[in-house]
Scaffold this active site. Structure first.
Site, PDB file in Angstrom:
ATOM      1  N   HIS A  12      -7.993  -5.453   7.330  1.00  0.00           N
ATOM      2  CA  HIS A  12      -7.953  -4.830   8.235  1.00  0.00           C
ATOM      3  C   HIS A  12      -8.281  -5.135   9.566  1.00  0.00           C
ATOM      4  O   HIS A  12      -9.390  -5.307  10.136  1.00  0.00           O
ATOM      5  CB  HIS A  12      -8.871  -3.299   7.969  1.00  0.00           C
ATOM      6  CG  HIS A  12      -8.160  -2.309   8.571  1.00  0.00           C
ATOM      7  ND1 HIS A  12      -7.076  -1.406   8.355  1.00  0.00           N
ATOM      8  CD2 HIS A  12      -8.340  -1.608   9.873  1.00  0.00           C
ATOM      9  CE1 HIS A  12      -6.858  -0.476   9.107  1.00  0.00           C
ATOM     10  NE2 HIS A  12      -7.324  -0.517  10.161  1.00  0.00           N
ATOM     11  N   HIS A  57       0.965  -1.379   0.131  1.00  0.00           N
ATOM     12  CA  HIS A  57      -0.239  -0.188   0.014  1.00  0.00           C
ATOM     13  C   HIS A  57       0.800   1.139   0.062  1.00  0.00           C
ATOM     14  O   HIS A  57       1.250   1.806   1.091  1.00  0.00           O
ATOM     15  CB  HIS A  57      -0.748   0.006   1.329  1.00  0.00           C
ATOM     16  CG  HIS A  57      -2.013   1.116   1.200  1.00  0.00           C
ATOM     17  ND1 HIS A  57      -3.186   1.022   1.674  1.00  0.00           N
ATOM     18  CD2 HIS A  57      -2.043   2.366   0.888  1.00  0.00           C
ATOM     19  CE1 HIS A  57      -3.952   1.776   1.556  1.00  0.00           C
ATOM     20  NE2 HIS A  57      -3.125   2.879   1.060  1.00  0.00           N
ATOM     21  N   GLU A 110      -2.673  -1.722  -3.368  1.00  0.00           N
ATOM     22  CA  GLU A 110      -3.775  -1.215  -2.981  1.00  0.00           C
ATOM     23  C   GLU A 110      -3.396   0.337  -2.404  1.00  0.00           C
ATOM     24  O   GLU A 110      -2.310   0.729  -2.246  1.00  0.00           O
ATOM     25  CB  GLU A 110      -4.498  -1.675  -1.592  1.00  0.00           C
ATOM     26  CG  GLU A 110      -3.499  -1.691  -0.300  1.00  0.00           C
ATOM     27  CD  GLU A 110      -4.124  -2.196   0.807  1.00  0.00           C
ATOM     28  OE1 GLU A 110      -4.738  -3.439   0.624  1.00  0.00           O
ATOM     29  OE2 GLU A 110      -3.746  -2.196   1.964  1.00  0.00           O
TER      30      GLU A 110
END
Length: 241
Positions: A190, A43, A70
């Site tokens: 998450h 990310h 991401e």
């Protein structure tokens, strides 16, 4: 079978704290694969406080499993994804200064943007996933963009798991069922951990992929990376029967 994609951002955070190349991001990613991870997630953020854009380019030829990039779709991110052409791009609505992702997309408010992004990426053969919460209308609208998958933002589940795990999972099961019925693949990520992952997996057996970084790297400090990856994969065995 649910794939485990290891997010290696935290490894980059450790490296960046001292400069140099310790730990070696490229080697860690390859080791994760050799230890059984079915994917690697990164990310990159504009300030490059952990994964650097140069890391992403260097990782591409080395990853033998799935490569998931991401992030927030700013121009620099879009250019990166189109050049690297990962297995999957996960679109996340986090602000540039966000410490970590803290919400899914309001798809209605950003429908045109997401629709155009999905067209752009899928047109280049890149699987797309939109990061969302459990609001059912949001998921219906996500499906209308033509995205391949959604990724469920699981922090609310993780937060409420210890209080009442059945209540914590309920909205996620409903969201995942709707997504499945709409023809979407379902990812999740998450704050998933060794404490809560198995129950999540058991209740959503058609889950395609979980992306886990922070908790997994923290556990690796105690168990070692190889054993930790095995432990996380064991949590996903419930839905492989």
């Amino acid at each position: 079978m649910t794939n485990l994609s290891v997010n290696i951002n935290k490894i980059a955070t450790i490296r960046n704290a001292r400069g140099g190349n310790m730990p070696d991001i490229l080697k860690v990613a390859q080791d994760c694969e050799s230890f059984g991870a079915q994917g690697i997630t990164v990310h990159p953020r504009p300030d490059e406080r952990h994964i650097r854009y140069s890391d992403v380019y260097a990782l591409k030829p080395l990853i033998k499993t799935e490569f998931n990039i991401e992030g927030y779709p700013c121009d620099k991110f879009i250019d990166l994804v189109l050049k690297v052409k990962p297995s999957q791009v996960t679109l996340v609505p986090d602000a540039p200064d966000a410490i970590t992702s803290n919400a899914g997309w309001n798809v209605k408010a950003h429908f045109d943007q997401l629709n155009d992004l999905v067209d752009t990426f899928t047109g280049q053969g890149i699987r797309t996933s939109i990061f969302v919460g459990t609001d059912l209308q949001n998921i219906e609208l996500a499906a209308k963009t033509g995205t391949d998958r959604i990724e469920l933002y699981t922090e609310p589940y993780a937060t409420n798991y210890a209080k009442n795990r059945d209540e914590a999972i309920a909205s996620f099961v409903a969201a995942a069922k709707l997504a499945k019925n709409l023809g979407l693949g379902v990812n999740a990520g998450h704050d998933l951990s060794l404490e809560n992952l198995a129950f999540f997996s058991l209740n959503i057996p058609w889950l395609e992929e979980v992306s886990i970084g922070h908790a997994l790297i923290c556990d690796a400090l105690y168990y070692g990376l190889k054993e930790t990856i095995s432990l996380y994969k064991a949590c996903l065995q419930n839905n492989n029967r």
